[in-house]
Scaffold this active site. Structure first.
Site, PDB file in Angstrom:
ATOM      1  N   ASP A  63      46.127  40.249  44.546  1.00 48.99           N
ATOM      2  CA  ASP A  63      47.165  41.241  44.828  1.00 48.99           C
ATOM      3  C   ASP A  63      47.409  41.351  46.333  1.00 48.99           C
ATOM      4  O   ASP A  63      48.328  42.037  46.769  1.00 48.99           O
ATOM      5  CB  ASP A  63      46.847  42.595  44.213  1.00 48.99           C
ATOM      6  N   SER A  64      46.624  40.622  47.127  1.00 55.43           N
ATOM      7  CA  SER A  64      46.910  40.458  48.551  1.00 55.43           C
ATOM      8  C   SER A  64      48.286  39.846  48.771  1.00 55.43           C
ATOM      9  O   SER A  64      48.839  39.925  49.874  1.00 55.43           O
ATOM     10  CB  SER A  64      45.834  39.589  49.211  1.00 55.43           C
ATOM     11  N   ASP A 102      44.719  38.583  39.720  1.00 59.74           N
ATOM     12  CA  ASP A 102      44.422  39.988  39.990  1.00 59.74           C
ATOM     13  C   ASP A 102      45.270  40.888  39.099  1.00 59.74           C
ATOM     14  O   ASP A 102      46.492  40.691  38.999  1.00 59.74           O
ATOM     15  CB  ASP A 102      44.749  40.311  41.454  1.00 59.74           C
ATOM     16  N   LYS A 132      40.968  39.513  37.339  1.00 55.43           N
ATOM     17  CA  LYS A 132      40.075  40.292  38.195  1.00 55.43           C
ATOM     18  C   LYS A 132      40.550  41.734  38.225  1.00 55.43           C
ATOM     19  O   LYS A 132      41.758  41.998  38.271  1.00 55.43           O
ATOM     20  CB  LYS A 132      40.036  39.731  39.620  1.00 55.43           C
ATOM     21  N   GLU A 134      39.308  45.857  39.830  1.00 57.19           N
ATOM     22  CA  GLU A 134      38.468  46.565  40.783  1.00 57.19           C
ATOM     23  C   GLU A 134      37.793  47.764  40.134  1.00 57.19           C
ATOM     24  O   GLU A 134      38.358  48.407  39.241  1.00 57.19           O
ATOM     25  CB  GLU A 134      39.312  47.052  41.961  1.00 57.19           C
ATOM     26  N   GLU A 200      33.053  43.031  48.525  1.00 61.05           N
ATOM     27  CA  GLU A 200      33.894  43.037  49.720  1.00 61.05           C
ATOM     28  C   GLU A 200      33.442  44.100  50.709  1.00 61.05           C
ATOM     29  O   GLU A 200      33.290  45.274  50.359  1.00 61.05           O
ATOM     30  CB  GLU A 200      35.366  43.285  49.346  1.00 61.05           C
TER      31      GLU A 200
END
Length: 282
Positions: A63-64, A102, A132, A134, A200
């Protein structure tokens, strides 16, 4: 512990020559062998092909992309449809790498059912091989639902950018007692079926302890040298990001080279030096 497979051998995760996609089983076996491996972000077919041919075993459609592709100032605004399109391009551009997508902010936090709907879209519409998400114990129901449905899950702990407003900025996570909470989260995610976990911006000592405590691989980004794998945003490592984080090592200066090349092109156009007969049709 057996010795890691040398790079270029059929069984090596990085640079392996097997003519098939890397799977989560391959990643688990690499952990057993003590083999370290790289993960890189990718957002389009051309760079995916280059990284895949270089032997990178896992490509993350992060998602960066919200920041490095679409120009937002955080990862939060990017919609799921945009990431699905990018993921499909990366899948088409690669042949061997495991492609992880993501799940963007707002696409899974509501419920396990929402997470399953979102992840299924990435698998069906884009051809992703894993997703992925979070968070720690608060997303265990989502992880369990996805794994039960046959969708491999990469977890993400520490500085989770989708929670940047809660953290009060991009800050190191896991110091003091919060480190024990992160350890508990990591163990719970492994138990729920996650096949790996990104760590991270956490202290290196904590990342080492988590890596030793888990049977699934850890993937570090600003988490020291002892994780099983390392990941960077490709624009960061290639020198395209003006002010990269402390944990980034710049391996090239593409910003300088691209600036030089486009200026040279522009100068040739203005002077009439391009195009010449060599670049023209008859």
């Amino acid at each position: 512990m057996p010795a890691p497979a040398p790079s270029g051998s059929p069984t090596a995760l990085y640079g392996g020559k097997a003519g098939k996609r890397v799977t989560v089983r391959d990643i688990a076996l690499a952990k057993e062998r003590g083999e370290r491996w790289p993960m890189v972000t990718a957002y389009d077919a051309m760079t995916a092909r280059l990284f895949d041919e270089a032997g990178i075993p896992v490509l993350l459609v992060g998602d960066s992309a919200a920041m490095v592709v679409y120009g937002y100032d955080s990862t939060l605004p990017v919609p799921i449809d945009d990431l699905i399109s990018l993921t499909a391009a990366v899948v088409r551009g690669s042949k061997r790498a495991l492609v992880v997508a993501d799940l963007p902010f707002g696409s899974y936090q509501e419920s396990p059912e929402q997470a399953l709907r979102s992840a299924a879209r990435f698998m069906k519409e884009a051809g992703a091989h894993a997703v992925k998400l979070e968070g720690g114990r608060r997303v265990l129901p989502q992880v369990e639902a996805l794994v039960s449905a046959g969708i491999p899950v990469m977890a993400h702990l520490g500085l989770t950018p989708q929670s940047v407003n809660v953290f009060g900025g991009y800050r190191v996570q896991g110091r003091g007692q919060s480190g024990e909470e992160l350890m508990a989260d990591a163990k719970a995610l492994e138990h729920a079926g996650a096949f790996s976990v990104v760590l991270e911006c956490v202290p290196a000592e904590l990342a080492q302890r988590v890596t030793s405590a888990l049977s699934i691989p850890t993937i570090g980004i600003g988490a020291g040298p002892d994780c099983d794998a390392q990941v960077l945003v490709w624009q960061d490592l290639m020198g395209l990001t003006p002010h990269p984080p402390k944990f980034v090592k710049k391996y090239a200066d593409l910003a300088g080279e691209m600036s030089r090349a486009v200026r040279a092109f522009a100068d040739d156009v203005v002077s009439g030096a391009f195009p010449t007969a060599e670049h023209s049709y008859r």
